[in-house]
Design an enzyme around this catalytic site. Structure first.
Site, PDB file in Angstrom:
ATOM      1  N   LYS A  11      -1.620 -11.047  -0.331  1.00 12.45           N
ATOM      2  CA  LYS A  11      -0.528 -10.118  -0.031  1.00 12.45           C
ATOM      3  C   LYS A  11       0.843 -10.754  -0.296  1.00 12.45           C
ATOM      4  O   LYS A  11       0.945 -11.966  -0.519  1.00 12.45           O
ATOM      5  CB  LYS A  11      -0.636  -9.678   1.427  1.00 12.45           C
ATOM      6  CG  LYS A  11      -1.899  -8.900   1.750  1.00 12.45           C
ATOM      7  CD  LYS A  11      -1.919  -8.576   3.235  1.00 12.45           C
ATOM      8  CE  LYS A  11      -3.187  -7.879   3.663  1.00 12.45           C
ATOM      9  NZ  LYS A  11      -3.174  -7.614   5.126  1.00 12.45           N
ATOM     10  N   TYR A  51      -4.785   2.371   0.963  1.00 13.47           N
ATOM     11  CA  TYR A  51      -4.825   2.488   2.420  1.00 13.47           C
ATOM     12  C   TYR A  51      -5.116   3.910   2.892  1.00 13.47           C
ATOM     13  O   TYR A  51      -4.840   4.249   4.042  1.00 13.47           O
ATOM     14  CB  TYR A  51      -3.500   2.003   3.023  1.00 13.47           C
ATOM     15  CG  TYR A  51      -3.305   0.514   2.984  1.00 13.47           C
ATOM     16  CD1 TYR A  51      -4.245  -0.350   3.541  1.00 13.47           C
ATOM     17  CD2 TYR A  51      -2.169  -0.035   2.404  1.00 13.47           C
ATOM     18  CE1 TYR A  51      -4.062  -1.722   3.512  1.00 13.47           C
ATOM     19  CE2 TYR A  51      -1.974  -1.415   2.380  1.00 13.47           C
ATOM     20  CZ  TYR A  51      -2.921  -2.249   2.943  1.00 13.47           C
ATOM     21  OH  TYR A  51      -2.730  -3.604   2.924  1.00 13.47           O
ATOM     22  N   GLU A 129     -12.286  -0.023  -4.005  1.00 17.60           N
ATOM     23  CA  GLU A 129     -11.050  -0.761  -4.213  1.00 17.60           C
ATOM     24  C   GLU A 129     -10.974  -1.373  -5.609  1.00 17.60           C
ATOM     25  O   GLU A 129      -9.899  -1.400  -6.214  1.00 17.60           O
ATOM     26  CB  GLU A 129     -10.900  -1.832  -3.132  1.00 17.60           C
ATOM     27  CG  GLU A 129     -10.687  -1.234  -1.755  1.00 17.60           C
ATOM     28  CD  GLU A 129     -10.694  -2.253  -0.633  1.00 17.60           C
ATOM     29  OE1 GLU A 129     -11.031  -3.440  -0.873  1.00 17.60           O
ATOM     30  OE2 GLU A 129     -10.358  -1.868   0.492  1.00 17.60           O
TER      31      GLU A 129
END
Length: 138
Positions: A11, A51, A129
């Site tokens: 991240k 998300y 994903e």
């Protein structure tokens, strides 16, 4: 899709703190390998798709804002069956205060809001994903 693939994201906080190499090194020392990697700034629409399962939760906006604030390293990691489980144990608990020493979050993360790394939480999530971030990966 094989259970031997999963998605991992270093991240923005990991990139900003210069920890991508350390994280990749820990993944590789577990015997896993990178099958694909891309350094990029995740845009709003991609973040919202990623998300989507949290869209009705009060923290959804914060998740999107955080993951889009600067560049991330997005990777497909391969290994034996259930690679996603190996990654999850290597990452440690979501809350770094509860993460075991020796895990990425236990050793390196500073808080639950900025916990350095995302890893798919199931084989199904990994497949979804990977399709979001690497649609042409075969």
């Amino acid at each position: 899709m094989s259970n031997g693939r999963t998605l991992v994201i270093c991240k923005p906080d990991a990139v900003e703190r210069g920890l991508v190499g350390e994280i990749i090194s820990r993944i590789e020392r577990r015997g896993l390998r990178l099958a694909a990697a891309e350094f990029k700034k995740i845009d709003q629409s991609l973040a919202q798709k990623h998300y989507a399962e949290h869209k009705d939760r009060p923290f959804f906006g914060e998740l999107v804002d955080f993951i889009t604030r600067s560049a991330s390293m997005i990777m497909i990691v391969e290994g034996p069956l259930d690679t996603w489980k190996i990654i999850r144990s290597t990452m440690g608990s979501t809350n770094p205060v509860e993460a075991a020493p020796g895990t990425i979050r236990g050793d390196l993360a500073l808080g639950i809001e900025e916990n350095l790394i995302h890893g798919s939480d199931s084989a199904e999530a990994a497949e979804r994903e990977i399709e979001i971030f690497f649609p042409n990966f075969k």
